[in-house]
Design an enzyme around this catalytic site. Sequence first.
Site, PDB file in Angstrom:
ATOM      1  N   ARG A  62      45.623 -25.763  18.419  1.00 54.56           N
ATOM      2  CA  ARG A  62      44.980 -24.469  18.149  1.00 54.56           C
ATOM      3  C   ARG A  62      45.040 -23.578  19.398  1.00 54.56           C
ATOM      4  NH1 ARG A  62      41.354 -20.892  19.880  1.00 54.56           N
ATOM      5  NH2 ARG A  62      39.890 -22.555  20.387  1.00 54.56           N
ATOM      6  N   ASP A  63      44.173 -23.823  20.356  1.00 56.71           N
ATOM      7  CA  ASP A  63      44.168 -22.989  21.556  1.00 56.71           C
ATOM      8  C   ASP A  63      45.508 -23.098  22.280  1.00 56.71           C
ATOM      9  OD1 ASP A  63      43.273 -21.353  23.589  1.00 56.71           O
ATOM     10  OD2 ASP A  63      41.380 -22.394  23.848  1.00 56.71           O
ATOM     11  N   HIS A  94      34.072 -25.791  26.881  1.00 57.69           N
ATOM     12  CA  HIS A  94      35.463 -25.408  26.646  1.00 57.69           C
ATOM     13  C   HIS A  94      35.952 -24.745  27.928  1.00 57.69           C
ATOM     14  CE1 HIS A  94      38.777 -23.807  24.040  1.00 57.69           C
ATOM     15  NE2 HIS A  94      38.748 -22.817  24.907  1.00 57.69           N
ATOM     16  N   HIS A 126      38.959 -23.524  30.739  1.00 56.47           N
ATOM     17  CA  HIS A 126      40.343 -23.141  31.033  1.00 56.47           C
ATOM     18  C   HIS A 126      40.583 -23.276  32.531  1.00 56.47           C
ATOM     19  CE1 HIS A 126      41.971 -21.296  27.230  1.00 56.47           C
ATOM     20  NE2 HIS A 126      40.701 -21.481  26.902  1.00 56.47           N
ATOM     21  N   CYS A 169      44.463 -17.190  25.572  1.00 53.40           N
ATOM     22  CA  CYS A 169      43.813 -16.459  24.494  1.00 53.40           C
ATOM     23  C   CYS A 169      44.571 -15.147  24.337  1.00 53.40           C
ATOM     24  CB  CYS A 169      42.341 -16.178  24.819  1.00 53.40           C
ATOM     25  SG  CYS A 169      41.564 -15.120  23.593  1.00 53.40           S
ATOM     26  N   ASN A 219      43.807 -24.530  28.482  1.00 50.84           N
ATOM     27  CA  ASN A 219      42.664 -25.418  28.672  1.00 50.84           C
ATOM     28  C   ASN A 219      42.986 -26.426  29.776  1.00 50.84           C
ATOM     29  OD1 ASN A 219      42.427 -25.291  25.206  1.00 50.84           O
ATOM     30  ND2 ASN A 219      40.729 -24.724  26.506  1.00 50.84           N
TER      31      ASN A 219
HETATM   32 MG    MG Z   1      40.123 -21.110  24.719  1.00 43.64          MG
END
Ligand code: MG
Length: 309
Positions: free
Chosen positions: A16-17, A209, A211, A242, A251
Site C-alpha cells: 500500500r504505502d 507509522h 517514515h 505519499c 516507511n
Molecule cells: Mg505513510
Amino acid sequence: MFAFDGTVLIEDEFLRDGLQNEKRLFSLEEKLGFLAQLEAAGVKRIQIGSFVHPKWVPQMANTDELFTCLKPREGVTYTALVLNGAGLERALAVGAKHLSISVSASETHSQKNTNRSVDGGRAKIKPVIEKALSEGILVRAGIQSALGCGFEGHIDPDRVSDIARDFAAMGVQEINIADSAGLSNPRAVYELCRRLRDETPANVALSLHLHDTRGLGIANFVAGLQAGVRIFDAAVGGLGGCPFIPKATGNVATEDVAFVCEEMGIETGINWQMLREPVERAEALLKRKLPGRMSHMPPPPWAQHSEDK
Ligand code: MG
C-alpha cells in the site's frame, strides 16, 4: 536499563504505502507473489491496499480483487486503508475484517488528500468508523501527519490528543500515529506516545507509522518502543512515500525493524533474512535500489545461520 516486555507486531505496508507512489502498475499476480513472500518470512499483519478512488491512486485499483483472490494464512491479518464511506462499502463487499480508517491532523494535508478541513474530515469519518465497528470490523483509526506536516511544519499535540481521545471514545481497537512525512525525532515520538498512552484507555492499542525521510526512522522506532508502543508500520525495502506530501520517502524498512528487534532480543516472528527475496524482486521490477539497509548487508557474525532456525 532498556525497559522492555512483550513482543512487537510489524504491519508491512509495502503493498500500500510502498507501491502507491510508483508509476509502474503492479499486477494482481505480482502483488500475490509479494504477499506470499511476506507471509513466508513471518509477517503477521499486512496492509495489502487501499479502497480509494482508482482515479487518484491507480496503483490501488486491484485492492478489491486482491482481497478476493488471496488465500488467508492462519495467524495473518490482512488489512487495508479506507478514507470514506464508499471505501468502507468496498471493503465490506470483499469481506475485510481489519481496516485502517484515518484522518489528517494537518489542515493543508487534509485538504490535499481529501478536500476537507481537519474538522470536516473528522465529522465525515466518524460514521464510517461507527459503521465498520457495527459490522464487526477491527478498526485501527489513524492520525496522519500527527508528528509534523511537510506543508505546515509543527502540528499541535493538543489537536492530535483531541482526535485520539475522540477515536478511543468511538470504541476503536487501535490508534495509529503517523509521521507521514518523516519529520519527527525520537524525543517528539516518545513524548507524544507517552501522552496518548496516558490519555487513552489501556485496552486501545497504540501503533506508530514511521517514515525514514531524514534517517531517523529507526531512532524514532526505538523511542516508540520505550514509550510502550508495540505495533509498528514498516515496508519491505523501505519503499514508499505519499503522493500528496512533497519528498516524503518510504516507511522504515521491515527487514531493518525486524533486524533491530532480533538484535535486541525482541520477538517479531519475522525472519528478516527471508525478506531479501522480495526486496530483490521489487528492485528488479522497479529497476532501482531500495533504501532499506539489511537486505543489502550480510548478517552480523552471530546471526550468520539464522536462516537455519
Ligand atoms: Mg505513510
